[in-house]
Scaffold this motif. Structure first.
Motif, PDB file in Angstrom:
ATOM      1  N   GLN A 195      -6.903  74.994 -24.647  1.00  0.00           N
ATOM      2  CA  GLN A 195      -7.147  74.206 -25.855  1.00  0.00           C
ATOM      3  C   GLN A 195      -5.895  73.435 -26.253  1.00  0.00           C
ATOM      4  N   GLU A 196      -4.732  74.060 -26.157  1.00  0.00           N
ATOM      5  CA  GLU A 196      -3.475  73.374 -26.473  1.00  0.00           C
ATOM      6  C   GLU A 196      -3.265  72.193 -25.538  1.00  0.00           C
ATOM      7  N   LYS A 197      -3.568  72.376 -24.266  1.00  0.00           N
ATOM      8  CA  LYS A 197      -3.426  71.298 -23.290  1.00  0.00           C
ATOM      9  C   LYS A 197      -4.376  70.155 -23.615  1.00  0.00           C
ATOM     10  N   LEU A 198      -5.614  70.467 -23.946  1.00  0.00           N
ATOM     11  CA  LEU A 198      -6.574  69.434 -24.315  1.00  0.00           C
ATOM     12  C   LEU A 198      -6.122  68.688 -25.572  1.00  0.00           C
ATOM     13  N   ASP A 199      -5.609  69.431 -26.556  1.00  0.00           N
ATOM     14  CA  ASP A 199      -5.109  68.797 -27.775  1.00  0.00           C
ATOM     15  C   ASP A 199      -3.948  67.864 -27.453  1.00  0.00           C
ATOM     16  N   GLY A 200      -3.063  68.288 -26.563  1.00  0.00           N
ATOM     17  CA  GLY A 200      -1.939  67.455 -26.156  1.00  0.00           C
ATOM     18  C   GLY A 200      -2.393  66.215 -25.424  1.00  0.00           C
ATOM     19  N   LEU A 201      -3.389  66.353 -24.563  1.00  0.00           N
ATOM     20  CA  LEU A 201      -3.921  65.195 -23.844  1.00  0.00           C
ATOM     21  C   LEU A 201      -4.574  64.211 -24.805  1.00  0.00           C
ATOM     22  N   SER A 202      -5.266  64.740 -25.786  1.00  0.00           N
ATOM     23  CA  SER A 202      -5.909  63.891 -26.778  1.00  0.00           C
ATOM     24  C   SER A 202      -4.873  63.078 -27.539  1.00  0.00           C
ATOM     25  N   GLU A 203      -3.783  63.721 -27.941  1.00  0.00           N
ATOM     26  CA  GLU A 203      -2.713  63.025 -28.649  1.00  0.00           C
ATOM     27  C   GLU A 203      -2.059  61.991 -27.755  1.00  0.00           C
ATOM     28  N   THR A 204      -1.852  62.316 -26.479  1.00  0.00           N
ATOM     29  CA  THR A 204      -1.240  61.389 -25.536  1.00  0.00           C
ATOM     30  C   THR A 204      -2.105  60.157 -25.360  1.00  0.00           C
ATOM     31  N   HIS A 205      -3.409  60.342 -25.242  1.00  0.00           N
ATOM     32  CA  HIS A 205      -4.316  59.215 -25.047  1.00  0.00           C
ATOM     33  C   HIS A 205      -4.399  58.348 -26.297  1.00  0.00           C
ATOM     34  N   GLU A 206      -4.224  58.941 -27.462  1.00  0.00           N
ATOM     35  CA  GLU A 206      -4.265  58.168 -28.699  1.00  0.00           C
ATOM     36  C   GLU A 206      -3.023  57.312 -28.868  1.00  0.00           C
ATOM     37  N   THR A 207      -1.884  57.756 -28.324  1.00  0.00           N
ATOM     38  CA  THR A 207      -0.633  57.036 -28.525  1.00  0.00           C
ATOM     39  C   THR A 207      -0.202  56.237 -27.316  1.00  0.00           C
ATOM     40  N   SER A 208      -0.940  56.298 -26.218  1.00  0.00           N
ATOM     41  CA  SER A 208      -0.529  55.634 -24.994  1.00  0.00           C
ATOM     42  C   SER A 208      -1.651  54.754 -24.457  1.00  0.00           C
ATOM     43  N   MET A 213      -3.387  71.804 -16.631  1.00  0.00           N
ATOM     44  CA  MET A 213      -2.864  72.816 -17.516  1.00  0.00           C
ATOM     45  C   MET A 213      -1.452  73.173 -17.064  1.00  0.00           C
ATOM     46  N   VAL A 214      -0.683  73.652 -17.974  1.00  0.00           N
ATOM     47  CA  VAL A 214       0.686  74.031 -17.659  1.00  0.00           C
ATOM     48  C   VAL A 214       0.698  75.138 -16.621  1.00  0.00           C
ATOM     49  N   GLN A 215       1.793  75.254 -15.892  1.00  0.00           N
ATOM     50  CA  GLN A 215       1.934  76.377 -14.972  1.00  0.00           C
ATOM     51  C   GLN A 215       2.036  77.634 -15.806  1.00  0.00           C
ATOM     52  N   LEU A 216       1.123  78.528 -15.630  1.00  0.00           N
ATOM     53  CA  LEU A 216       1.061  79.708 -16.469  1.00  0.00           C
ATOM     54  C   LEU A 216       2.089  80.749 -16.060  1.00  0.00           C
ATOM     55  N   ASP A 217       2.222  81.016 -14.799  1.00  0.00           N
ATOM     56  CA  ASP A 217       3.195  81.957 -14.274  1.00  0.00           C
ATOM     57  C   ASP A 217       3.067  81.947 -12.766  1.00  0.00           C
ATOM     58  N   GLU A 218       3.745  82.872 -12.107  1.00  0.00           N
ATOM     59  CA  GLU A 218       3.705  82.889 -10.646  1.00  0.00           C
ATOM     60  C   GLU A 218       2.321  83.192 -10.089  1.00  0.00           C
ATOM     61  N   TYR A 219       1.391  83.644 -10.909  1.00  0.00           N
ATOM     62  CA  TYR A 219       0.044  83.969 -10.466  1.00  0.00           C
ATOM     63  C   TYR A 219      -0.969  82.864 -10.773  1.00  0.00           C
ATOM     64  N   ALA A 220      -0.498  81.714 -11.186  1.00  0.00           N
ATOM     65  CA  ALA A 220      -1.386  80.652 -11.640  1.00  0.00           C
ATOM     66  C   ALA A 220      -2.436  80.269 -10.600  1.00  0.00           C
ATOM     67  N   ILE A 221      -2.056  80.136  -9.363  1.00  0.00           N
ATOM     68  CA  ILE A 221      -3.013  79.722  -8.335  1.00  0.00           C
ATOM     69  C   ILE A 221      -4.064  80.809  -8.120  1.00  0.00           C
ATOM     70  N   ARG A 222      -3.655  82.050  -8.140  1.00  0.00           N
ATOM     71  CA  ARG A 222      -4.607  83.154  -7.967  1.00  0.00           C
ATOM     72  C   ARG A 222      -5.653  83.145  -9.080  1.00  0.00           C
ATOM     73  N   TYR A 223      -5.200  83.018 -10.322  1.00  0.00           N
ATOM     74  CA  TYR A 223      -6.138  83.016 -11.440  1.00  0.00           C
ATOM     75  C   TYR A 223      -7.011  81.772 -11.429  1.00  0.00           C
ATOM     76  N   ARG A 224      -6.447  80.651 -11.024  1.00  0.00           N
ATOM     77  CA  ARG A 224      -7.254  79.431 -10.909  1.00  0.00           C
ATOM     78  C   ARG A 224      -8.395  79.672  -9.929  1.00  0.00           C
ATOM     79  N   HIS A 225      -8.079  80.316  -8.834  1.00  0.00           N
ATOM     80  CA  HIS A 225      -9.098  80.616  -7.831  1.00  0.00           C
ATOM     81  C   HIS A 225     -10.209  81.479  -8.425  1.00  0.00           C
ATOM     82  N   TYR A 226      -9.830  82.522  -9.147  1.00  0.00           N
ATOM     83  CA  TYR A 226     -10.828  83.413  -9.745  1.00  0.00           C
ATOM     84  C   TYR A 226     -11.681  82.679 -10.777  1.00  0.00           C
TER      85      TYR A 226
END
Length: 83
Positions: A53-66, A1-14
């Motif tokens: 969901q946006e990240k998953l949609d982007g990955l799906s499009e990437t896999h379809e075209t690559s 997933m994209v880097q959400l903000d400076e707290y991304a690692i903290r929220y990932r942990h939670y």
């Protein structure tokens, strides 16, 4: 997933502590389920859900075209699509 903000690692942990191991888990969870994780309120849960969901949609499009399996990798991101 994209880097959400400076707290991304903290929220990932939670989120990981609450059982959300994969980006799919976050995208498919309800806002109520996501808010069960520590320090995650309704607005943040909605943002994480939409971003996942946006990240998953982007990955799906990437896999379809690559044909390169390395493209679309989430290594270094907030969540991994592979467990």
């Amino acid at each position: 997933m994209v880097q959400l903000d400076e707290y991304a690692i903290r929220y990932r942990h939670y989120l990981l502590q609450a059982g959300f191991d994969r980006i799919e888990d976050v995208a498919q969870a309800s806002v109520d389920e996501l808010t069960e994780a520590r320090y995650i309120g309704d607005d943040l849960a909605q943002y994480f859900k939409e971003t996942a969901q946006e990240k998953l949609d982007g990955l799906s499009e990437t896999h379809e075209t690559s044909s390169d399996p390395a493209e679309g990798s989430t290594r270094g991101g907030v969540w991994s699509t592979h467990h």
